[in-house]
Design an enzyme around this catalytic site. Structure first.
Site, PDB file in Angstrom:
ATOM      1  N   TYR A 141     -14.819 -12.630  -0.448  1.00 50.63           N
ATOM      2  CA  TYR A 141     -15.707 -10.957  -0.607  1.00 50.63           C
ATOM      3  C   TYR A 141     -16.695 -11.441  -1.681  1.00 50.63           C
ATOM      4  O   TYR A 141     -17.575 -10.954  -1.151  1.00 50.63           O
ATOM      5  CB  TYR A 141     -14.524  -9.667  -1.399  1.00 50.63           C
ATOM      6  CG  TYR A 141     -13.617  -9.304   0.074  1.00 50.63           C
ATOM      7  CD1 TYR A 141     -13.999  -8.046   0.865  1.00 50.63           C
ATOM      8  CD2 TYR A 141     -11.988  -9.964  -0.107  1.00 50.63           C
ATOM      9  CE1 TYR A 141     -13.122  -7.523   1.366  1.00 50.63           C
ATOM     10  CE2 TYR A 141     -11.401  -9.845   0.171  1.00 50.63           C
ATOM     11  CZ  TYR A 141     -11.828  -8.303   1.928  1.00 50.63           C
ATOM     12  OH  TYR A 141     -10.780  -8.177   2.780  1.00 50.63           O
ATOM     13  N   ASP A 148      -7.191  -3.084  -7.959  1.00 49.82           N
ATOM     14  CA  ASP A 148      -7.751  -3.509  -6.334  1.00 49.82           C
ATOM     15  C   ASP A 148      -7.722  -4.920  -6.183  1.00 49.82           C
ATOM     16  O   ASP A 148      -7.694  -5.069  -7.553  1.00 49.82           O
ATOM     17  CB  ASP A 148      -8.765  -3.061  -6.016  1.00 49.82           C
ATOM     18  CG  ASP A 148      -9.091  -3.214  -4.471  1.00 49.82           C
ATOM     19  OD1 ASP A 148      -7.908  -2.572  -3.558  1.00 49.82           O
ATOM     20  OD2 ASP A 148      -9.885  -4.120  -3.803  1.00 49.82           O
ATOM     21  N   ARG A 204      -3.345   6.179   1.199  1.00 51.48           N
ATOM     22  CA  ARG A 204      -3.913   7.496   1.589  1.00 51.48           C
ATOM     23  C   ARG A 204      -2.806   8.563   2.862  1.00 51.48           C
ATOM     24  O   ARG A 204      -3.310  10.101   3.238  1.00 51.48           O
ATOM     25  CB  ARG A 204      -5.670   7.243   2.603  1.00 51.48           C
ATOM     26  CG  ARG A 204      -6.205   7.202   1.827  1.00 51.48           C
ATOM     27  CD  ARG A 204      -7.519   6.514   1.798  1.00 51.48           C
ATOM     28  NE  ARG A 204      -6.771   4.828   2.463  1.00 51.48           N
ATOM     29  CZ  ARG A 204      -7.773   4.654   3.102  1.00 51.48           C
ATOM     30  NH1 ARG A 204      -9.209   3.987   3.319  1.00 51.48           N
ATOM     31  NH2 ARG A 204      -6.972   2.866   3.182  1.00 51.48           N
ATOM     32  N   ARG A 226       1.209  -1.091  -0.151  1.00 53.86           N
ATOM     33  CA  ARG A 226       0.211   0.225  -0.055  1.00 53.86           C
ATOM     34  C   ARG A 226       0.989   1.426  -0.228  1.00 53.86           C
ATOM     35  O   ARG A 226       0.184   2.238   0.150  1.00 53.86           O
ATOM     36  CB  ARG A 226      -1.077   0.439   0.911  1.00 53.86           C
ATOM     37  CG  ARG A 226      -2.405  -0.920   1.092  1.00 53.86           C
ATOM     38  CD  ARG A 226      -3.386  -0.961   0.550  1.00 53.86           C
ATOM     39  NE  ARG A 226      -4.411  -1.688   0.211  1.00 53.86           N
ATOM     40  CZ  ARG A 226      -5.542  -1.779   0.989  1.00 53.86           C
ATOM     41  NH1 ARG A 226      -5.613  -0.526   1.878  1.00 53.86           N
ATOM     42  NH2 ARG A 226      -6.171  -3.105   0.219  1.00 53.86           N
ATOM     43  N   ARG A 243      -6.291  11.539  -5.827  1.00 56.24           N
ATOM     44  CA  ARG A 243      -7.650  10.272  -6.151  1.00 56.24           C
ATOM     45  C   ARG A 243      -8.856  11.770  -5.917  1.00 56.24           C
ATOM     46  O   ARG A 243      -9.787  10.855  -6.350  1.00 56.24           O
ATOM     47  CB  ARG A 243      -7.921  10.008  -4.705  1.00 56.24           C
ATOM     48  CG  ARG A 243      -8.914   9.043  -3.802  1.00 56.24           C
ATOM     49  CD  ARG A 243      -8.274   8.429  -2.389  1.00 56.24           C
ATOM     50  NE  ARG A 243      -9.341   7.340  -2.125  1.00 56.24           N
ATOM     51  CZ  ARG A 243     -10.533   7.983  -1.654  1.00 56.24           C
ATOM     52  NH1 ARG A 243     -11.214   8.938  -1.322  1.00 56.24           N
ATOM     53  NH2 ARG A 243     -11.865   7.174  -1.265  1.00 56.24           N
TER      54      ARG A 243
HETATM   55  O1  CP3 Z   1      -0.021  -1.940  -2.623  1.00 56.54           O
HETATM   56  C1  CP3 Z   1      -0.688  -1.308  -3.286  1.00 56.54           C
HETATM   57  O2  CP3 Z   1       0.200   0.095  -3.454  1.00 56.54           O
HETATM   58  C2  CP3 Z   1      -0.917  -1.466  -4.219  1.00 56.54           C
HETATM   59  C3  CP3 Z   1      -2.108  -1.711  -4.668  1.00 56.54           C
HETATM   60  C4  CP3 Z   1      -3.421  -2.064  -3.567  1.00 56.54           C
HETATM   61  C5  CP3 Z   1      -4.837  -2.256  -2.989  1.00 56.54           C
HETATM   62  N1  CP3 Z   1      -5.182  -2.673  -2.654  1.00 56.54           N
HETATM   63  C6  CP3 Z   1      -4.799  -0.357  -2.966  1.00 56.54           C
HETATM   64  C7  CP3 Z   1      -6.104   0.114  -2.581  1.00 56.54           C
HETATM   65  C8  CP3 Z   1      -2.947  -3.486  -3.357  1.00 56.54           C
HETATM   66  C9  CP3 Z   1      -2.450  -4.398  -3.792  1.00 56.54           C
HETATM   67  C10 CP3 Z   1      -4.197  -3.897  -2.229  1.00 56.54           C
HETATM   68  C11 CP3 Z   1      -4.955  -5.617  -2.197  1.00 56.54           C
HETATM   69  C12 CP3 Z   1      -5.876  -5.759  -1.593  1.00 56.54           C
HETATM   70  N2  CP3 Z   1      -7.439  -4.548  -1.699  1.00 56.54           N
HETATM   71  C13 CP3 Z   1      -6.003  -6.511  -1.104  1.00 56.54           C
HETATM   72  C14 CP3 Z   1      -5.138  -7.689  -0.137  1.00 56.54           C
HETATM   73  C15 CP3 Z   1      -4.392  -6.692   0.712  1.00 56.54           C
HETATM   74  C16 CP3 Z   1      -4.428  -6.769   2.169  1.00 56.54           C
HETATM   75  O3  CP3 Z   1      -4.484  -5.355   2.290  1.00 56.54           O
HETATM   76  O4  CP3 Z   1      -4.676  -7.326   2.900  1.00 56.54           O
HETATM   77  C17 CP3 Z   1      -7.286  -6.502  -0.318  1.00 56.54           C
HETATM   78  C18 CP3 Z   1      -7.903  -7.514   1.222  1.00 56.54           C
HETATM   79  C19 CP3 Z   1      -8.105  -5.391  -1.034  1.00 56.54           C
HETATM   80  C20 CP3 Z   1      -9.707  -5.449  -0.729  1.00 56.54           C
HETATM   81  C21 CP3 Z   1      -9.822  -3.779   0.035  1.00 56.54           C
HETATM   82  N3  CP3 Z   1      -9.380  -2.419  -1.106  1.00 56.54           N
HETATM   83  C22 CP3 Z   1     -10.301  -3.260   1.036  1.00 56.54           C
HETATM   84  C23 CP3 Z   1     -10.713  -4.553   2.181  1.00 56.54           C
HETATM   85  C24 CP3 Z   1     -10.460  -1.773   1.303  1.00 56.54           C
HETATM   86  C25 CP3 Z   1     -10.616  -1.083   2.013  1.00 56.54           C
HETATM   87  C26 CP3 Z   1     -10.022  -1.063   2.816  1.00 56.54           C
HETATM   88  C27 CP3 Z   1      -9.340   0.504   3.167  1.00 56.54           C
HETATM   89  O5  CP3 Z   1      -7.833   0.077   3.482  1.00 56.54           O
HETATM   90  O6  CP3 Z   1      -9.710   1.305   3.089  1.00 56.54           O
HETATM   91  C28 CP3 Z   1      -9.513  -1.840  -0.299  1.00 56.54           C
HETATM   92  C29 CP3 Z   1      -9.033  -0.283  -0.739  1.00 56.54           C
HETATM   93  C30 CP3 Z   1      -8.036   0.029  -1.316  1.00 56.54           C
HETATM   94  N4  CP3 Z   1      -6.947  -0.554  -1.917  1.00 56.54           N
HETATM   95  C31 CP3 Z   1      -7.556   1.298  -0.836  1.00 56.54           C
HETATM   96  C32 CP3 Z   1      -6.718   1.604  -2.177  1.00 56.54           C
HETATM   97  C33 CP3 Z   1      -4.923   2.344  -1.659  1.00 56.54           C
HETATM   98  C34 CP3 Z   1      -8.154   2.622  -0.408  1.00 56.54           C
HETATM   99  C35 CP3 Z   1      -8.617   2.833  -0.884  1.00 56.54           C
HETATM  100  C36 CP3 Z   1      -8.572   4.641  -1.026  1.00 56.54           C
HETATM  101  O7  CP3 Z   1      -7.676   5.642  -1.748  1.00 56.54           O
HETATM  102  O8  CP3 Z   1      -9.776   5.394  -0.042  1.00 56.54           O
END
Ligand code: CP3
Length: 343
Positions: free
Chosen positions: A151, A74, A28, A24, A37
């Site tokens: 999911y 994602d 944010r 990540r 964003r």
């Molecule tokens: O690592 C990186 O920077 C690459 C991009 C990436 C994102 N999600 C961007 C993201 C990667 C590799 C993921 C993987 C992901 N997404 C996983 C597996 C890894 C882990 O964290 O366990 C999972 C379970 C998801 C599903 C997901 N996406 C959830 C549960 C959420 C909400 C939780 C949160 O942090 O808000 C997301 C949103 C998400 N994916 C964000 C980002 C940068 C935040 C969204 C935003 O900008 O509002």
């Protein structure tokens, strides 16, 4: 290519300074991410806008000079491409249509129907392959079938993956159809990312830890093995990182059993234990607790050094044990990098 430190670690080389990137890392906690964003409108619009998705991928590379960039996307885009409804509720997380019976599964498309939706992701990879510094490795990714299935079945994140475990118990044939479709679609999805320029791919099995006994073998290990061997048959030499998060003892032998080149470790295992039991089979990645990016200070420095030291006798990629959180301080990320690089 030979000079890319991440690829050298994945090929099994022990390096004096481990290469580093962060899960990540585009997120944010960075003001420039929040600005882009906002420009995109919302999270999914950002994921599907190749120019802006490439821009946020590049931001942490410009700011910190990480050794790898991870594609901004994602794991839930794949279910969307298969026909599931997907939206994000601000402050809460993802929501999807659910799968509770056979007719919900029948609505979904097949493994070859995903590319029209996912084409912008491949475009992002192409831009990055062109624009990244030559020493930076480009990592593509997908969710592992079990994690994505949790999911798709529940329609949201769940603390114990209860709905997915329940479907597995009540309608195993349907559950296995979901896992099989996701396994095949993930092969096609990652294959396209590799064709577009991804140099490494990572499989995120964030909920692997809730699969016990034989279920871990069937639904975490076997899908990872199928995906890895299919990708390596199509793209000889492509390195694969597996992340069976919270697998505990099941990290042992995971690389051998699946064929992945590197096992990413969460922070619930000690680096000393992992060096002795997991790194003996090859490269490991990890595993600093992400809360250090919030709290910083001497504890961050001490823990970072302890991890580098514990893994110093084998191939290692430094990373966090899970994604960095929005409340992290960007200065602490710099402190971690400086500590790893010994400055
Ligand atoms: O690592 C990186 O920077 C690459 C991009 C990436 C994102 N999600 C961007 C993201 C990667 C590799 C993921 C993987 C992901 N997404 C996983 C597996 C890894 C882990 O964290 O366990 C999972 C379970 C998801 C599903 C997901 N996406 C959830 C549960 C959420 C909400 C939780 C949160 O942090 O808000 C997301 C949103 C998400 N994916 C964000 C980002 C940068 C935040 C969204 C935003 O900008 O509002």
């Amino acid at each position: 290519m030979a000079d890319k430190t991440i690829l050298r670690a994945l090929a099994g080389e022990t390096q004096k300074t481990p290469p580093i990137w962060m899960m990540r890392q585009a997120g944010r906690y960075l003001p420039e991410y929040r600005a882009t964003r906002a420009q995109a409108g919302d999270f999914l619009s950002l994921c599907y806008n190749p120019e802006l998705a490439a821009e946020v991928t590049l931001q942490p590379i410009r700011r910190y000079g990480f050794d790898a960039a991870i594609l901004f996307a994602d794991i839930l885009l794949l279910p969307q491409a298969l026909g599931a409804d997907l939206w994000f509720v601000t402050g809460e997380g993802p929501r999807l249509s659910t799968i509770t019976e056979d007719k919900d599964f029948a609505r979904l498309g097949g493994k070859d129907d995903i590319h029209e939706t996912l084409n912008p992701v491949y475009e992002t990879v192409k831009i990055l392959a062109r624009d990244l510094p030559e020493e930076t490795t480009l990592i593509g990714f997908a969710g592992a079938p079990w994690t994505v299935a949790t999911y798709m079945i529940a329609g949201r994140g769940t603390p114990d993956q209860g709905p997915a475990h329940a479907l597995k118990a009540e309608n195993r044939a349907l559950f296995e159809q979901i896992i099989d479709l996701l396994t095949q679609a993930t092969i096609e999805y990652l294959s396209k990312q590799i064709e577009a320029g991804a140099e490494v791919v990572k499989l995120f099995d964030s909920w692997a830890g809730s699969l016990k006994g034989e279920d871990f073998d069937r639904y975490a290990l076997q899908p990872a093995k199928k995906i890895t061997s299919a990708l390596k048959a199509r793209h000889p030499g492509i390195p694969v990182i597996g992340f069976p998060r919270e697998a505990g003892d099941k990290y042992v032998g995971f690389a051998k059993a699946t064929g992945v080149d590197c096992v990413a470790l969460d922070n619930s295992v000690s680096p000393e234990w992992a060096a002795a039991h997991v790194q003996i089979d090859g490269c490991v990645q990890g595993n600093l607790k992400s809360s250090h990016m919030v709290t910083g200070g001497q504890a961050l420095v001490d823990e970072t050094r302890a991890i580098v030291d514990a893994f110093a006798n084998g191939p290692h990629i430094f990373n966090l044990g899970h994604g960095i959180t929005p409340d992290a301080d960007p200065e602490n990320v710099q402190l971690m990098i400086d500590t790893v690089r010994g400055r």
